[in-house]
Design an enzyme around this catalytic site. Sequence first.
Site, PDB file in Angstrom:
ATOM      1  CG  HIS A 159     -45.514  -9.493 -44.992  1.00  0.00           C
ATOM      2  ND1 HIS A 159     -46.332  -9.199 -46.122  1.00  0.00           N
ATOM      3  CD2 HIS A 159     -44.912 -10.855 -45.358  1.00  0.00           C
ATOM      4  CE1 HIS A 159     -46.207 -10.173 -46.950  1.00  0.00           C
ATOM      5  NE2 HIS A 159     -45.243 -11.290 -46.658  1.00  0.00           N
ATOM      6  CG  ASP A 195     -41.686 -12.231 -50.829  1.00  0.00           C
ATOM      7  OD1 ASP A 195     -40.486 -12.912 -50.110  1.00  0.00           O
ATOM      8  OD2 ASP A 195     -42.684 -12.566 -50.741  1.00  0.00           O
ATOM      9  CG  HIS A 197     -46.342 -13.605 -49.663  1.00  0.00           C
ATOM     10  ND1 HIS A 197     -44.991 -14.575 -49.519  1.00  0.00           N
ATOM     11  CD2 HIS A 197     -47.316 -14.517 -49.585  1.00  0.00           C
ATOM     12  CE1 HIS A 197     -45.592 -15.734 -49.241  1.00  0.00           C
ATOM     13  NE2 HIS A 197     -46.855 -15.672 -49.572  1.00  0.00           N
ATOM     14  CG  ASP A 284     -41.944 -16.031 -51.401  1.00  0.00           C
ATOM     15  OD1 ASP A 284     -41.483 -15.284 -52.340  1.00  0.00           O
ATOM     16  OD2 ASP A 284     -42.289 -15.780 -50.375  1.00  0.00           O
TER      17      ASP A 284
HETATM   18  N1  Q9C Z   1     -52.411 -19.677 -47.030  1.00  0.00           N
HETATM   19  C1  Q9C Z   1     -42.629 -13.937 -46.601  1.00  0.00           C
HETATM   20  O1  Q9C Z   1     -42.586 -14.567 -47.619  1.00  0.00           O
HETATM   21  N2  Q9C Z   1     -48.858 -17.320 -44.658  1.00  0.00           N
HETATM   22  N3  Q9C Z   1     -43.850 -14.015 -46.052  1.00  0.00           N
HETATM   23  C2  Q9C Z   1     -49.606 -17.287 -45.651  1.00  0.00           C
HETATM   24  C3  Q9C Z   1     -51.370 -18.370 -47.062  1.00  0.00           C
HETATM   25  C4  Q9C Z   1     -47.845 -16.110 -44.520  1.00  0.00           C
HETATM   26  C5  Q9C Z   1     -44.763 -14.983 -46.250  1.00  0.00           C
HETATM   27  C6  Q9C Z   1     -50.848 -18.441 -45.634  1.00  0.00           C
HETATM   28  C7  Q9C Z   1     -47.094 -16.001 -45.477  1.00  0.00           C
HETATM   29  C8  Q9C Z   1     -45.938 -15.117 -45.291  1.00  0.00           C
HETATM   30  C9  Q9C Z   1     -41.802 -12.991 -46.159  1.00  0.00           C
HETATM   31 ZN    ZN Z   2     -43.141 -13.964 -49.529  1.00  0.00          ZN
END
Ligand code: Q9C
Ligand code: ZN
Length: 343
Positions: A159, A195, A197, A284
Site C-alpha cells: 500500500h 494480496d 487488497h 488475506d
Molecule cells: N474495513 C494489507 O493487507 N483496514 N493491508 C481495512 C476495512 C486496512 C491491509 C479496513 C487493511 C490494510 C497489507
Molecule cells: Zn491485504
Amino acid sequence: MISVFSKDHRLHFGQHELIDGRFVTPFECPERMERIMQRIAEVKLGEVVEPLEFSLDPVARVHALEFIEFLRTAYSRWRQRHGDSDALPICWPSRTFRQKPPAEIDGELSYYSFDAGTPITAGTWRAITVSVNVALTGVDILQGGQKSVFSACRPPGHHAASDIYGGYSFFNNAAVAAQAMVDGGAERVALLDVDYHHGNGSQSIFYDRADVLYVSLHGDPQQEFPYFLGYADETGTGTGEGYNRNFPMPWGTQWEGYQECLDRGLTLIQNFSPDALVVSLGVDTYEKDPISKFRLRSEDFLKIGSKIVQKIHCPCLFVMEGGYAVDEIGINVVNLLTGFLNG
Ligand code: Q9C
Ligand code: ZN
C-alpha cells in the site's frame, strides 16, 4: 526454498488501529510472522537466512527522500509532543484542500498517510528498514542463481507509494525489490499481487513504466479498502499504458471465480516474458480472514503456487504482504510456496 527472515520485525508492534469505529489491537501483529516461520520449520521448507544490511539507496530509488526522512524521525518528533503513545493521524488533505506539507508532526503524519490503521511506534523505523533488507537480500540470493526465494517481510509494503504510507505499509518492499532487479540488469520484471487488497502503492510507483508489469487480483474497490484505486480500467499511463492490470472481484469470491482471474493474469505475465517475477504474497484471501471477504480455502493456496510455476519460468521472489487469520497463516503461506515447489 531459502527464506530470508529477521526477528527485528517484532520491533514494530502498534498498540491500536482504528477499524470499524473501534480502537483495537492491530491485526497486523508480530505473531503473524512467528506462525509463518514455525510452519516453515515444521515442514522443513529450506534454509532460513538473516538479511544483509543495505544502505537506503535502493529505497530511495522508489521512495521520495523527504518521505524517508519523515519516517526516520516521525516517532521521536511525535513523542516530544505527545509522550509514548503510537503516532496516528486523524485528518487528511481531501478534495478542495491544498497538498502542502505542514511543518509540525501531527500535520505531517496527515500529509504522508492515508489511513488511521497504520501506527508508527518506537521500533517502526528499525523494523521497516529491516523488512526492506529482507526483500533486497532475496533479490541478492536470486542473482546468485536460486530459482525462488521467500522474503518474510514484516511490516508489509504494497500500500506504500513513493511518499505515502498506510494500510499497514511504510516502505514498499516488493517495489524496492523489483526496482533492484531492474537496476541489476533485468529488462522486464513482473509484479503479481495476490494480496486480498489492491496494492495501490505498487501500482502508482510503476504506473508510467513499461519495464515493470503490475498485475493485481483483489477485492473490488467499490466495496473494499483502499477504495480509491484498483479498478479494471486503470491500465497504466504514457509508455506504461497496458502495463498495469487489475482484476477486482466481489466479496464472497471463491476458488472458482478466483482461478479464472488468476489464469488471465498469469497469461498476461507469460506474454510479457519477464526476466524475473516478484509475488506480493498476501493470504488475506482466506475464508477465515478476520478483515477480508473472499472465501479461499487452505488447499487453494497450493493451487495458486502450482499455477504460477506452471506458467512462469523465470526466477521468483515471494514477498510477504497481508494475511490476518493467525492460526492458519503459516499453513496458507507455506501451502502457496509448496505448490510452487511441487509444480
Ligand atoms: N474495513 C494489507 O493487507 N483496514 N493491508 C481495512 C476495512 C486496512 C491491509 C479496513 C487493511 C490494510 C497489507
Ligand atoms: Zn491485504
